[in-house]
Write a protein that holds these residues in place. Structure first.
Motif, PDB file in Angstrom:
ATOM      1  N   PHE A  98       3.581   4.799   0.931  1.00  0.00           N
ATOM      2  CA  PHE A  98       3.754   5.443  -0.368  1.00  0.00           C
ATOM      3  C   PHE A  98       2.942   6.732  -0.509  1.00  0.00           C
ATOM      4  CE2 PHE A  98       4.956   1.045  -0.985  1.00  0.00           C
ATOM      5  CZ  PHE A  98       6.224   1.214  -1.523  1.00  0.00           C
ATOM      6  N   GLY A  99       2.539   7.306   0.632  1.00  0.00           N
ATOM      7  CA  GLY A  99       1.813   8.572   0.594  1.00  0.00           C
ATOM      8  C   GLY A  99       0.436   8.451  -0.037  1.00  0.00           C
ATOM      9  N   ARG A 100      -0.170   7.274   0.063  1.00  0.00           N
ATOM     10  CA  ARG A 100      -1.484   7.000  -0.510  1.00  0.00           C
ATOM     11  C   ARG A 100      -2.378   6.410   0.586  1.00  0.00           C
ATOM     12  NH1 ARG A 100      -1.571   6.206  -6.145  1.00  0.00           N
ATOM     13  NH2 ARG A 100      -3.097   4.542  -5.875  1.00  0.00           N
ATOM     14  N   PRO A 101      -2.663   7.174   1.640  1.00  0.00           N
ATOM     15  CA  PRO A 101      -3.414   6.613   2.764  1.00  0.00           C
ATOM     16  C   PRO A 101      -4.793   6.099   2.346  1.00  0.00           C
ATOM     17  CG  PRO A 101      -3.301   8.994   2.929  1.00  0.00           C
ATOM     18  CD  PRO A 101      -2.410   8.599   1.789  1.00  0.00           C
ATOM     19  N   LEU A 102      -5.209   5.049   3.018  1.00  0.00           N
ATOM     20  CA  LEU A 102      -6.532   4.475   2.790  1.00  0.00           C
ATOM     21  C   LEU A 102      -7.591   5.524   3.117  1.00  0.00           C
ATOM     22  CD1 LEU A 102      -8.073   1.731   2.239  1.00  0.00           C
ATOM     23  CD2 LEU A 102      -8.159   1.506   4.723  1.00  0.00           C
ATOM     24  N   PRO A 103      -8.504   5.811   2.188  1.00  0.00           N
ATOM     25  CA  PRO A 103      -9.566   6.775   2.492  1.00  0.00           C
ATOM     26  C   PRO A 103     -10.457   6.255   3.628  1.00  0.00           C
ATOM     27  CG  PRO A 103      -9.457   6.327   0.131  1.00  0.00           C
ATOM     28  CD  PRO A 103      -8.566   5.327   0.816  1.00  0.00           C
ATOM     29  N   LEU A 146       2.098   2.432  -9.295  1.00  0.00           N
ATOM     30  CA  LEU A 146       3.516   2.718  -9.070  1.00  0.00           C
ATOM     31  C   LEU A 146       4.419   1.725  -9.772  1.00  0.00           C
ATOM     32  CD1 LEU A 146       3.395   3.471  -5.221  1.00  0.00           C
ATOM     33  CD2 LEU A 146       3.268   5.105  -7.117  1.00  0.00           C
ATOM     34  N   ASP A 147       5.621   2.188 -10.095  1.00  0.00           N
ATOM     35  CA  ASP A 147       6.660   1.305 -10.624  1.00  0.00           C
ATOM     36  C   ASP A 147       7.309   0.573  -9.457  1.00  0.00           C
ATOM     37  OD1 ASP A 147       6.307   2.111 -13.270  1.00  0.00           O
ATOM     38  OD2 ASP A 147       7.705   3.796 -13.028  1.00  0.00           O
ATOM     39  N   LEU A 148       7.965  -0.545  -9.748  1.00  0.00           N
ATOM     40  CA  LEU A 148       8.645  -1.305  -8.702  1.00  0.00           C
ATOM     41  C   LEU A 148       9.686  -0.480  -7.956  1.00  0.00           C
ATOM     42  CD1 LEU A 148       9.300  -4.902 -10.070  1.00  0.00           C
ATOM     43  CD2 LEU A 148       7.766  -4.206  -8.233  1.00  0.00           C
ATOM     44  N   ASP A 149      10.291   0.486  -8.623  1.00  0.00           N
ATOM     45  CA  ASP A 149      11.311   1.289  -7.958  1.00  0.00           C
ATOM     46  C   ASP A 149      10.759   2.548  -7.289  1.00  0.00           C
ATOM     47  OD1 ASP A 149      10.784   2.666 -10.272  1.00  0.00           O
ATOM     48  OD2 ASP A 149      12.872   2.838 -10.922  1.00  0.00           O
ATOM     49  N   ALA A 150       9.421   2.663  -7.223  1.00  0.00           N
ATOM     50  CA  ALA A 150       8.809   3.795  -6.516  1.00  0.00           C
ATOM     51  C   ALA A 150       9.263   3.782  -5.057  1.00  0.00           C
ATOM     52  CB  ALA A 150       7.284   3.710  -6.598  1.00  0.00           C
ATOM     53  N   ARG A 162      14.302   2.280   6.799  1.00  0.00           N
ATOM     54  CA  ARG A 162      12.909   2.647   6.508  1.00  0.00           C
ATOM     55  C   ARG A 162      12.652   3.156   5.100  1.00  0.00           C
ATOM     56  NH1 ARG A 162      11.880   7.024  11.239  1.00  0.00           N
ATOM     57  NH2 ARG A 162      11.921   5.053  12.328  1.00  0.00           N
ATOM     58  N   ARG A 163      13.683   3.511   4.342  1.00  0.00           N
ATOM     59  CA  ARG A 163      13.472   3.926   2.951  1.00  0.00           C
ATOM     60  C   ARG A 163      13.418   2.675   2.080  1.00  0.00           C
ATOM     61  NH1 ARG A 163      14.702   7.284   5.738  1.00  0.00           N
ATOM     62  NH2 ARG A 163      16.596   8.233   6.340  1.00  0.00           N
ATOM     63  N   VAL A 164      12.285   2.499   1.405  1.00  0.00           N
ATOM     64  CA  VAL A 164      12.014   1.254   0.679  1.00  0.00           C
ATOM     65  C   VAL A 164      11.524   1.551  -0.741  1.00  0.00           C
ATOM     66  CG1 VAL A 164      11.431  -0.045   2.775  1.00  0.00           C
ATOM     67  CG2 VAL A 164       9.635   1.178   1.527  1.00  0.00           C
ATOM     68  N   THR A 165      11.412   0.492  -1.515  1.00  0.00           N
ATOM     69  CA  THR A 165      10.793   0.556  -2.837  1.00  0.00           C
ATOM     70  C   THR A 165       9.513  -0.276  -2.802  1.00  0.00           C
ATOM     71  OG1 THR A 165      11.974  -1.392  -3.605  1.00  0.00           O
ATOM     72  CG2 THR A 165      13.027   0.774  -4.017  1.00  0.00           C
ATOM     73  N   LEU A 166       8.679  -0.077  -3.806  1.00  0.00           N
ATOM     74  CA  LEU A 166       7.482  -0.915  -3.929  1.00  0.00           C
ATOM     75  C   LEU A 166       7.892  -2.374  -4.050  1.00  0.00           C
ATOM     76  CD1 LEU A 166       4.422  -1.268  -4.231  1.00  0.00           C
ATOM     77  CD2 LEU A 166       4.734  -0.930  -6.705  1.00  0.00           C
ATOM     78  N   HIS A 167       8.971  -2.646  -4.757  1.00  0.00           N
ATOM     79  CA  HIS A 167       9.444  -4.025  -4.884  1.00  0.00           C
ATOM     80  C   HIS A 167       9.699  -4.642  -3.514  1.00  0.00           C
ATOM     81  CE1 HIS A 167      12.674  -7.097  -5.405  1.00  0.00           C
ATOM     82  NE2 HIS A 167      11.743  -7.555  -6.226  1.00  0.00           N
TER      83      HIS A 167
END
Length: 174
Positions: A98-103, A146-150, A162-167
């Motif tokens: 989700f483009g939020r890499p672990l620091p 994020l929303d479930l549909d992110a 490979r394209r997914v949602t948070l859900h």
């Protein structure tokens, strides 16, 4: 089973692609939320993920360092290695996807040599548990933000899946 009974043979898993070897990406309807209250569903899935995390880490309770590292399968897997692996997997699925890499990720997180399956000699039980908690907190922050549909992308899954949602990732990881 008595001590005179033969030890059952252990056979490797088949080499053919399976749901497990595809990262679960073969479950194409895994991300559908049609007709469901998204916030209730998100809280429920998140709670199950947290419950499963806690159950896994609890397997280390009361174990000495040596016991946590003791191989319990023919492949040499041990409880400490499983906790390390799950911590790395959740960091990748709820971070990179989700483009939020672990620091400040550990170097082994990007390794493809199975380094996530075993604690090295310089990694203690406490180190692995602390990393698990850090990756869980990061995953929780992603889930909350994020929303479930992110939308996200799982680069290690086949191109067509490979394209997914948070859900879908919550279902996959729970």
């Amino acid at each position: 089973m008595t001590s005179a009974d033969p030890v059952p043979e252990v056979h490797p898993a088949p080499a053919a692609p399976t749901i497990a070897s595809s990262g679960g990406s073969m479950l194409s309807d895994e991300g559908s939320t049609t007709g469901i209250d998204a916030e209730v569903l998100k809280r429920t899935l998140h709670r199950y993920l947290q419950k499963h995390r806690a159950a896994l880490v609890a397997k280390l309770d009361g174990l000495a360092e040596r016991q946590a590292r003791w191989p319990v399968t023919p492949t040499g897997t041990n409880v400490l290695g499983l906790v390390k692996h799950v911590a790395g997997v959740q960091a990748m699925y709820f971070g990179e996807v989700f483009g939020r890499p672990l620091p400040d990720p550990p170097a082994w997180l990007e390794s493809e040599d199975g380094d996530d399956m075993y604690a090295t000699l310089d990694e203690t039980l406490d180190d692995v548990v602390a990393f698990h908690h850090r990756s869980a907190a990061h995953a929780d922050a992603t889930i909350e933000a994020l929303d479930l549909d992110a939308r996200g992308v799982v680069p290690w899954w086949p191109e067509d899946r490979r394209r997914v949602t948070l859900h879908r990732i919550l279902v996959h990881m729970g």
